[in-house]
Design a protein around this motif. Structure first.
Motif, PDB file in Angstrom:
ATOM      1  N   ARG A 329     -16.375 -33.514   3.233  1.00 48.63           N
ATOM      2  CA  ARG A 329     -17.349 -34.303   2.486  1.00 48.63           C
ATOM      3  C   ARG A 329     -16.695 -35.367   1.609  1.00 48.63           C
ATOM      4  O   ARG A 329     -17.364 -36.036   0.809  1.00 48.63           O
ATOM      5  N   GLY A 330     -15.383 -35.537   1.722  1.00 54.21           N
ATOM      6  CA  GLY A 330     -14.710 -36.596   0.978  1.00 54.21           C
ATOM      7  C   GLY A 330     -14.253 -36.200  -0.406  1.00 54.21           C
ATOM      8  O   GLY A 330     -14.146 -37.041  -1.302  1.00 54.21           O
ATOM      9  N   VAL A 331     -13.955 -34.912  -0.595  1.00 52.64           N
ATOM     10  CA  VAL A 331     -13.469 -34.419  -1.886  1.00 52.64           C
ATOM     11  C   VAL A 331     -12.021 -33.978  -1.731  1.00 52.64           C
ATOM     12  O   VAL A 331     -11.659 -33.332  -0.741  1.00 52.64           O
ATOM     13  N   ALA A 332     -11.179 -34.326  -2.700  1.00 56.60           N
ATOM     14  CA  ALA A 332      -9.763 -33.952  -2.674  1.00 56.60           C
ATOM     15  C   ALA A 332      -9.411 -33.290  -4.004  1.00 56.60           C
ATOM     16  O   ALA A 332      -9.972 -33.643  -5.041  1.00 56.60           O
ATOM     17  N   LEU A 333      -8.467 -32.343  -3.974  1.00 56.37           N
ATOM     18  CA  LEU A 333      -8.007 -31.672  -5.183  1.00 56.37           C
ATOM     19  C   LEU A 333      -6.488 -31.726  -5.270  1.00 56.37           C
ATOM     20  O   LEU A 333      -5.784 -31.128  -4.452  1.00 56.37           O
ATOM     21  N   VAL A 334      -5.974 -32.435  -6.282  1.00 54.79           N
ATOM     22  CA  VAL A 334      -4.557 -32.395  -6.632  1.00 54.79           C
ATOM     23  C   VAL A 334      -4.397 -31.196  -7.553  1.00 54.79           C
ATOM     24  O   VAL A 334      -4.753 -31.240  -8.725  1.00 54.79           O
ATOM     25  N   ALA A 335      -3.885 -30.081  -7.009  1.00 58.55           N
ATOM     26  CA  ALA A 335      -3.880 -28.807  -7.730  1.00 58.55           C
ATOM     27  C   ALA A 335      -2.826 -28.793  -8.834  1.00 58.55           C
ATOM     28  O   ALA A 335      -1.873 -29.583  -8.843  1.00 58.55           O
ATOM     29  N   GLU A 336      -3.008 -27.853  -9.774  1.00 55.21           N
ATOM     30  CA  GLU A 336      -2.121 -27.755 -10.933  1.00 55.21           C
ATOM     31  C   GLU A 336      -0.699 -27.393 -10.542  1.00 55.21           C
ATOM     32  O   GLU A 336       0.265 -27.965 -11.048  1.00 55.21           O
ATOM     33  N   ASP A 337      -0.538 -26.451  -9.627  1.00 57.95           N
ATOM     34  CA  ASP A 337       0.779 -25.965  -9.226  1.00 57.95           C
ATOM     35  C   ASP A 337       1.114 -26.539  -7.861  1.00 57.95           C
ATOM     36  O   ASP A 337       0.772 -25.978  -6.828  1.00 57.95           O
ATOM     37  N   ARG A 338       1.789 -27.674  -7.850  1.00 56.07           N
ATOM     38  CA  ARG A 338       2.028 -28.370  -6.573  1.00 56.07           C
ATOM     39  C   ARG A 338       2.864 -27.536  -5.614  1.00 56.07           C
ATOM     40  O   ARG A 338       2.679 -27.606  -4.406  1.00 56.07           O
ATOM     41  N   LYS A 339       3.799 -26.744  -6.143  1.00 57.94           N
ATOM     42  CA  LYS A 339       4.695 -25.996  -5.253  1.00 57.94           C
ATOM     43  C   LYS A 339       3.987 -24.817  -4.600  1.00 57.94           C
ATOM     44  O   LYS A 339       4.251 -24.491  -3.446  1.00 57.94           O
ATOM     45  N   ALA A 340       3.096 -24.165  -5.341  1.00 54.99           N
ATOM     46  CA  ALA A 340       2.420 -22.990  -4.792  1.00 54.99           C
ATOM     47  C   ALA A 340       1.124 -23.338  -4.090  1.00 54.99           C
ATOM     48  O   ALA A 340       0.709 -22.645  -3.164  1.00 54.99           O
ATOM     49  N   GLN A 341       0.461 -24.422  -4.504  1.00 54.60           N
ATOM     50  CA  GLN A 341      -0.881 -24.711  -4.006  1.00 54.60           C
ATOM     51  C   GLN A 341      -0.992 -25.948  -3.128  1.00 54.60           C
ATOM     52  O   GLN A 341      -1.978 -26.087  -2.409  1.00 54.60           O
ATOM     53  N   SER A 342      -0.020 -26.848  -3.186  1.00 51.80           N
ATOM     54  CA  SER A 342      -0.195 -28.136  -2.500  1.00 51.80           C
ATOM     55  C   SER A 342       0.846 -28.450  -1.446  1.00 51.80           C
ATOM     56  O   SER A 342       0.594 -29.272  -0.574  1.00 51.80           O
ATOM     57  N   LEU A 343       2.017 -27.829  -1.531  1.00 53.56           N
ATOM     58  CA  LEU A 343       3.108 -28.198  -0.636  1.00 53.56           C
ATOM     59  C   LEU A 343       3.655 -26.993   0.113  1.00 53.56           C
ATOM     60  O   LEU A 343       3.636 -25.873  -0.397  1.00 53.56           O
ATOM     61  N   VAL A 344       4.148 -27.259   1.312  1.00 46.07           N
ATOM     62  CA  VAL A 344       4.929 -26.272   2.061  1.00 46.07           C
ATOM     63  C   VAL A 344       6.381 -26.711   1.896  1.00 46.07           C
ATOM     64  O   VAL A 344       6.858 -27.612   2.591  1.00 46.07           O
ATOM     65  N   LEU A 345       7.072 -26.103   0.947  1.00 47.89           N
ATOM     66  CA  LEU A 345       8.350 -26.626   0.475  1.00 47.89           C
ATOM     67  C   LEU A 345       9.421 -26.691   1.554  1.00 47.89           C
ATOM     68  O   LEU A 345      10.290 -27.562   1.514  1.00 47.89           O
ATOM     69  N   GLY A 346       9.371 -25.787   2.521  1.00 45.73           N
ATOM     70  CA  GLY A 346      10.401 -25.768   3.551  1.00 45.73           C
ATOM     71  C   GLY A 346      10.176 -26.763   4.666  1.00 45.73           C
ATOM     72  O   GLY A 346      11.014 -26.886   5.556  1.00 45.73           O
ATOM     73  N   ASN A 347       9.059 -27.490   4.591  1.00 39.91           N
ATOM     74  CA  ASN A 347       8.761 -28.470   5.643  1.00 39.91           C
ATOM     75  C   ASN A 347       8.977 -29.899   5.152  1.00 39.91           C
ATOM     76  O   ASN A 347       9.233 -30.143   3.968  1.00 39.91           O
TER      77      ASN A 347
END
Length: 500
Positions: A329-347
């Motif tokens: 529906r066009g909604v995005a969330l930049v989460a508080e904890d980027r490492k745990a919630q937003s990124l796959v660190l090993g990729n």
């Protein structure tokens, strides 16, 4: 008396000279602030002091005596403790177990451990059970638990790497009190922060690093001078939204929203939340730790199911049952904890940036890698992400560049509503200025932005309106220019509606 002296410290990684002959001294009872952009070498220098990096050049002295620091245990024997920016807690263990991890004896005296943990938590204003699991604690609570862990040791030198990045002003003041108590007892404190406004209150001296070198030090805080020393150039406007933005049609309407809480995981209940956000508008959400800021954004993003109330998006009913439906529906969330919630660190950078928009690059049920890479390349260029390449592992980027990859990921979904939870947490002033500029550009292009932040100067400078939460309720709403920090804090500690 000099407690710590680091002389001619050098450190290299493959292809990178991270530190080049850096000197640092700290006196008894002194707070030395260590400044620099992400990648300047601050954390590398402190990781050497804490024994994380055992191979380095140069010498370290503690109270005038040569100190061998080639492991965290050796650092602890010298009275060196470090609160890392990337929190080093074990999610599956309790608070007490984490605080005493590595110092256990053959038979655990749990009663004493939990009593000491409770005492440390009370000193930091945390009303938490020592038996609570770390995974059930909020980011801000975890940050203070790291402080408690450091204080539980016999500390002579305490390194604090971004200790306030997830804390609201009330918790910050409490932490300052702890620091003053420590320095009164002669503890030397090295304080790393990207919040320049903190330094005048807490720092005795400021040392600046840039590109792995010692640039200079100051005993007084001149914000413009320090920024120029850090980035090597005048930065320009930190908050590029002096007059606010122009508003369009109403994009988001929330009416009477209530969401159940969950004490087991530290989730705050929301009670009767009503708000609107218009296209082209930036609306801020302020509040103390546990006020419900993250829960509000996550509920709009489909993470939590409301028990009451309604939401409409662009005039149409909106009740997402999952984040995927919100994204559609066009909604995005930049989460508080980027490492745990937003990124796959090993990729890689390209993997992470395209993750939420991968369907756009499908051709005959296969990902068109050329189109995917071209789209990510544009975002990387526009956001000025510093990376050796699109295939570079995102976990090896600095915090500011990781946050830019998160932003790239959401911009590629072409959202109309962007929810931002602590978007500048733990990043340097240069990256902050760029993210503030991006927020202004997004609003100017007609997108709606709802941003939660514990940094009140950020909200006051960037937002057209500020909503204040206390214990899951909106207690005040201030128009741009209609309130200062004191009024917002008063509303953040009020359980009833504040007249504005």
């Amino acid at each position: 008396m000099t407690v710590l002296e680091m002389r001619a410290i050098g450190k290299s990684f493959p292809g990178v000279r991270a530190l080049d002959g850096v000197n640092l001294t700290v006196g008894e009872g002194e707070v030395v602030a260590l400044l620099g952009e992400n990648g300047a070498g601050k954390s590398t220098l402190m990781n050497i002091l804490a024994g994380v990096f055992k191979d380095y050049e140069g010498e370290i002295e503690i109270a005038g005596e040569p100190a061998r620091v080639h492991s965290p245990k050796e650092a602890a024997r010298h009275g060196i403790a470090m609160i890392h920016q990337e929190l080093n807690l074990v999610p599956e263990l309790s608070i007490a177990d984490n605080i005493f991890l590595g110092r256990e004896r053959a038979i655990l005296d749990r009663k004493s451990m939990e009593a000491r943990t409770a005492e440390l938590l009370r000193g930091l204003g945390l009303d938490l059970s020592p038996r609570r699991l770390i995974k059930q604690c909020k980011i801000a609570e975890r940050q203070l638990i790291e402080v408690a862990k450091a204080l539980s040791q016999n500390v002579r030198v305490l390194v604090m790497d971004e200790p306030t990045s997830a804390l609201a002003d009330a918790e910050v003041q409490r932490l300052y009190g702890v620091i003053r108590d420590l320095t009164a007892r002669g503890v030397a404190v090295i304080y790393i922060s990207h919040r320049l406004e903190e330094l005048e209150e807490i720092a005795d001296r400021v040392v600046v690093l840039r590109d792995g070198r010692h640039i200079g030090e100051r005993s007084t805080v001149d914000r413009d001078e320090l920024i120029q020393m850090m980035v090597g150039r005048p930065l320009g406007e930190m908050f590029p939204r002096a007059n606010g933005g122009s508003e369009g049609d109403e994009l988001l309407r929330v009416e009477g929203l209530s969401v159940p809480g969950d004490p087991a995981v530290g989730r705050t209940a929301l009670r009767g939340i009503s708000l609107t956000v218009r296209a082209g508008e930036i609306v801020g959400v302020a509040g103390l730790m546990g006020a419900g800021r993250s829960e509000l954004l996550e509920s709009i993003f489909g993470v939590h199911r409301p028990s009451e109330g309604s939401i409409s998006l662009a005039g149409a009913p909106y009740r997402p049952k999952s984040p995927k439906q919100a994204i559609d529906r066009g909604v995005a969330l930049v989460a508080e904890d980027r490492k745990a919630q937003s990124l796959v660190l090993g990729n890689s950078v390209v993997f992470n940036a395209s993750l939420s928009s991968l369907g756009r690059y499908l051709r005959l049920w296969r990902v068109d890698r050329r189109r995917e890479s071209a789209a990510v390349e544009r975002q990387v260029r526009d956001l000025r992400v510093k990376t050796p390449g699109l295939r570079f592992t995102v976990g090896n980027l600095s915090g500011g560049n990781q946050q830019k990859v998160v932003l790239a990921k959401w911009l590629l979904t072409e959202p109309s509503l962007i929810l931002m939870d602590e978007p500048t947490r733990g990043i340097d002033v240069g990256a902050k200025a760029e993210i503030h500029a991006l927020m202004s550009e997004l609003a100017a292009s007609g997108k709606a932005v709802l941003v939660a932040s514990s940094e009140l100067p950020e909200l006051l400078a960037m937002c057209d309106r500020i909503l204040v939460l206390c214990e899951g309720r909106i207690t005040a709403e201030f128009p741009r220019g209609g309130a200062g920090q004191e009024a917002i804090l008063e509303a953040a500690m009020a359980r009833q509606q504040v007249t504005t």
